[in-house]
Design a protein around this motif. Structure first.
Motif, mmCIF file in Angstrom:
data_model
loop_
_atom_site.group_PDB
_atom_site.id
_atom_site.type_symbol
_atom_site.label_atom_id
_atom_site.label_comp_id
_atom_site.label_asym_id
_atom_site.label_seq_id
_atom_site.Cartn_x
_atom_site.Cartn_y
_atom_site.Cartn_z
ATOM 1 N N MET A 140 -30.144 0.933 -4.436
ATOM 2 C CA MET A 140 -30.546 2.339 -4.578
ATOM 3 C C MET A 140 -30.979 2.706 -5.998
ATOM 4 S SD MET A 140 -30.351 3.704 -1.615
ATOM 5 C CE MET A 140 -30.174 5.485 -1.687
ATOM 6 N N GLY A 141 -30.835 1.760 -6.904
ATOM 7 C CA GLY A 141 -31.129 2.111 -8.282
ATOM 8 C C GLY A 141 -32.456 1.556 -8.730
ATOM 9 N N PRO A 142 -32.904 2.014 -9.890
ATOM 10 C CA PRO A 142 -32.206 3.011 -10.692
ATOM 11 C C PRO A 142 -32.598 4.449 -10.370
ATOM 12 C CG PRO A 142 -34.013 2.093 -11.959
ATOM 13 C CD PRO A 142 -34.058 1.434 -10.611
ATOM 14 N N LEU A 143 -33.220 4.686 -9.215
ATOM 15 C CA LEU A 143 -33.729 6.033 -8.949
ATOM 16 C C LEU A 143 -32.767 6.901 -8.140
ATOM 17 C CD1 LEU A 143 -36.335 7.536 -9.627
ATOM 18 C CD2 LEU A 143 -37.205 6.946 -7.368
ATOM 19 N N TRP A 144 -32.216 6.383 -7.060
ATOM 20 C CA TRP A 144 -31.529 7.252 -6.089
ATOM 21 C C TRP A 144 -30.020 7.294 -6.219
ATOM 22 C CZ3 TRP A 144 -34.983 3.710 -3.044
ATOM 23 C CH2 TRP A 144 -36.272 4.232 -2.931
ATOM 24 N N ASN A 169 -29.769 1.752 11.231
ATOM 25 C CA ASN A 169 -28.925 2.091 10.083
ATOM 26 C C ASN A 169 -29.825 2.542 8.938
ATOM 27 O OD1 ASN A 169 -26.547 0.972 11.407
ATOM 28 N ND2 ASN A 169 -27.372 -1.040 10.885
ATOM 29 N N TYR A 170 -29.835 3.837 8.673
ATOM 30 C CA TYR A 170 -30.643 4.360 7.561
ATOM 31 C C TYR A 170 -29.942 5.605 7.033
ATOM 32 C CZ TYR A 170 -34.515 6.190 4.817
ATOM 33 O OH TYR A 170 -35.272 6.669 3.784
ATOM 34 N N LEU A 171 -29.847 5.723 5.720
ATOM 35 C CA LEU A 171 -29.087 6.838 5.145
ATOM 36 C C LEU A 171 -29.641 8.186 5.586
ATOM 37 C CD1 LEU A 171 -28.293 5.682 1.482
ATOM 38 C CD2 LEU A 171 -27.010 5.292 3.588
ATOM 39 N N GLY A 172 -30.959 8.254 5.749
ATOM 40 C CA GLY A 172 -31.586 9.510 6.151
ATOM 41 C C GLY A 172 -31.246 9.926 7.573
ATOM 42 N N LEU A 173 -30.638 9.043 8.334
ATOM 43 C CA LEU A 173 -30.283 9.372 9.723
ATOM 44 C C LEU A 173 -28.798 9.687 9.892
ATOM 45 C CD1 LEU A 173 -32.331 6.671 11.712
ATOM 46 C CD2 LEU A 173 -32.932 9.077 11.367
ATOM 47 N N GLN A 222 -23.428 11.243 -3.605
ATOM 48 C CA GLN A 222 -23.721 10.107 -4.475
ATOM 49 C C GLN A 222 -25.198 9.758 -4.614
ATOM 50 O OE1 GLN A 222 -20.117 7.444 -4.330
ATOM 51 N NE2 GLN A 222 -21.666 5.957 -3.798
ATOM 52 N N HIS A 223 -26.031 10.311 -3.774
ATOM 53 C CA HIS A 223 -27.438 9.892 -3.760
ATOM 54 C C HIS A 223 -28.404 11.053 -3.884
ATOM 55 C CE1 HIS A 223 -25.080 6.895 -1.559
ATOM 56 N NE2 HIS A 223 -25.865 6.026 -2.151
ATOM 57 N N SER A 224 -29.569 10.770 -4.485
ATOM 58 C CA SER A 224 -30.598 11.796 -4.548
ATOM 59 C C SER A 224 -31.713 11.483 -3.567
ATOM 60 C CB SER A 224 -31.161 11.876 -5.970
ATOM 61 O OG SER A 224 -31.728 10.637 -6.315
ATOM 62 N N THR A 284 -20.012 13.859 9.145
ATOM 63 C CA THR A 284 -19.324 12.564 9.060
ATOM 64 C C THR A 284 -18.947 12.289 7.605
ATOM 65 O OG1 THR A 284 -21.396 11.362 8.747
ATOM 66 C CG2 THR A 284 -20.616 11.597 11.012
ATOM 67 N N LYS A 285 -17.973 11.374 7.414
ATOM 68 C CA LYS A 285 -17.550 11.032 6.056
ATOM 69 C C LYS A 285 -18.703 10.358 5.298
ATOM 70 C CE LYS A 285 -14.201 8.447 3.450
ATOM 71 N NZ LYS A 285 -13.778 7.050 3.460
ATOM 72 N N ALA A 286 -19.438 9.488 6.013
ATOM 73 C CA ALA A 286 -20.556 8.792 5.385
ATOM 74 C C ALA A 286 -21.596 9.792 4.876
ATOM 75 C CB ALA A 286 -21.193 7.819 6.376
ATOM 76 N N TYR A 287 -21.835 10.825 5.664
ATOM 77 C CA TYR A 287 -22.821 11.837 5.256
ATOM 78 C C TYR A 287 -22.374 12.531 3.969
ATOM 79 C CZ TYR A 287 -25.971 15.861 5.466
ATOM 80 O OH TYR A 287 -26.916 16.804 5.165
ATOM 81 N N ASP A 288 -21.069 12.827 3.888
ATOM 82 C CA ASP A 288 -20.542 13.486 2.673
ATOM 83 C C ASP A 288 -20.723 12.604 1.438
ATOM 84 O OD1 ASP A 288 -19.857 15.583 4.260
ATOM 85 O OD2 ASP A 288 -17.726 15.036 4.417
#
Ligand code: PLP
Length: 415
Positions: free
Chosen positions: A208-212, A306-310, A324-326, A315-319
């Motif tokens: 995810m780095g160094p951007l997100w 499996n994709y963060l945007g989905l 933690q991510h931009s 959910t805990k993962a969403y939190d």
């Protein structure tokens, strides 16, 4: 008037002085092993600082000595990499693995305990299980999704909790995108830190780095990268980087000097060139990934994406994702309906997307984690992680997303 420019505005110029290079607008490749001192006194002064015999004076720059210690293409690159993570210092290496292993060897001594998240990148996993125990370092794994209390219980049950010296995290986990809460592990590190022993948190931020994702902001002490991936971004270079505070980085750089695993000037120059387009590349890759993930999510030959945007709100993962991510990144994994044969049919019929491991590059890459990148992981673990026969990992590139979707569609149709 002065303004604090964004990292992307500084990638073309930061840390480089054209007047020292005949006015060249670009930093030349300093393909040289050694540097000429003007006078013996100057050489003496440079070595005093390089060998830590005295502190640098205010305004004194570390003089150039020999390319295993420092070289302009590495130093300028390191200064530029610091901007993305707002780190005090950076050290670049000839591979991601040399960055990772140098950190582990510098901070772990015989008798120490390393707690690590699982699964890890295969090379890191191998080093932790085969090399570290051979020098008397104990290792203990935890899984993404485990709560802080569970991890503390795990440590207590091991009866080695007082030996804890480092927590090593890879998040999002490869290839499933499971998330680990860095601040939560920082809490564990603090719990076991004493007056004379700081438990360090190291995060592999390659995905995810160094951007997100900026782990230092969430309590990490050190960030490591395979710069082969997004930072390099063109599938034409192997490199790595470590970032952190001055004190820790002084130790990393010293070990690098004696292992001699620094990047060369040509690698440094290529990475500087890559950094100029880092943000536009990564943003385009993310835009494409969002389109592709939502397309896959509704396709009847795809079982699970499996994709963060989905991730689902609530959910805990969403939190963790929101904290933690931009951004949602450009790494997707998905299960096709069927097993290995169906997954291979899909991979074998792709035309625009290339069948290869690695990630983060301008071209889209697809591979089969179970038999490729994660071939070394034991069966039970693969099952727990949902690394199944039908799982495909996709690193989304900068191509036109409609072309990528066309390629995925025609290949899914062959199943
Ligand atoms: C590729 C990779 C590494 C290893 O980096 P190299 O540059 O291949 O040595 C480490 N961690 C992660 C997450 C990676 O993807």
């Amino acid at each position: 008037m002065s303004k604090k420019f964004s990292p992307e505005s500084l990638m073309m110029s930061y840390g480089y002085k054209p007047e020292l290079s005949e006015g060249a607008i670009k930093c030349p490749i300093f393909q040289t092993s050694t540097f000429v001192f003007n006078r013996a006194e100057e050489g003496k002064a440079f070595f005093e600082v390089a060998y830590g015999k005295r502190e640098k004076l205010a305004n004194e720059e570390l003089g150039l000595i020999y390319s295993r210690l420092n070289n302009p293409d590495l130093e300028i690159l390191e200064n530029r990499l610091c901007l993305w993570d707002e780190a005090e210092d950076c050290s670049v290496f000839e591979s991601g693995m040399s960055a990772i292993t140098t950190v582990l060897m510098e901070f772990l001594k015989p008798g120490d305990l390393l707690l690590y998240s699982s699964p890890l990148y295969g090379g890191t996993d191998h080093f932790i299980h085969h090399f570290l125990p051979s020098i008397g370092v104990e290792v203990l794994g935890f899984k993404a999704g485990q709560e802080q209390e569970e991890i503390i219980q795990l440590l207590e049950n091991s009866s080695k909790a007082d030996k804890l010296k480092m927590i090593y995290i890879e998040t999002p986990a490869n290839p499933t995108n499971d998330l680990i809460d860095i601040a939560c592990l920082k809490g564990v590190a603090d719990k076991y830190s004493t007056e004379d022993k700081q438990v360090l948190v190291t995060v592999d931020n390659t995905y995810m780095g160094p951007l997100w994702q900026h782990p230092l902001k969430h309590g990490a002490d050190l960030v490591v990268y395979s710069a082969t991936k997004y930072i390099g971004g063109h599938s034409d270079i192997i490199a790595g980087a470590v970032l952190g505070c001055k004190e820790l980085m002084a130790r990393v750089k010293t070990l690098r000097t004696f292992l001699g695993n620094m990047a060369g000037p040509w690698t440094g120059w290529l990475l500087m060139r890559s950094l100029e387009t880092l943000k536009v590349r990564m943003e385009q890759q993310q835009k494409n990934a969002i389109e592709i993930a939502s397309f896959l999510n509704t396709h009847d030959k795809v079982k699970k994406v499996n994709y963060l945007g989905l991730l689902k709100e609530g959910t805990k993962a969403y939190d963790i994702y929101k904290k933690q991510h931009s951004g949602s990144g450009a790494m997707i994994s998905f299960q096709v309906v069927g097993g290995e044969q169906e997954a291979f049919t899909f991979l074998n019929n792709l035309s625009l997307i290339k069948l290869a491991v690695s990630l983060g590059s301008t071209e889209s890459l697809a591979q089969h984690p179970k038999t490729m990148t994660h071939a070394g992981v034991d069966e039970q673990h693969l099952e727990e992680m949902e690394i199944t026969d039908s799982l495909i990992r996709l690193s989304v590139g900068v191509e036109n997303y409609e072309d990528i979707i066309w390629d995925i569609t025609q290949s899914l149709d062959k199943i």
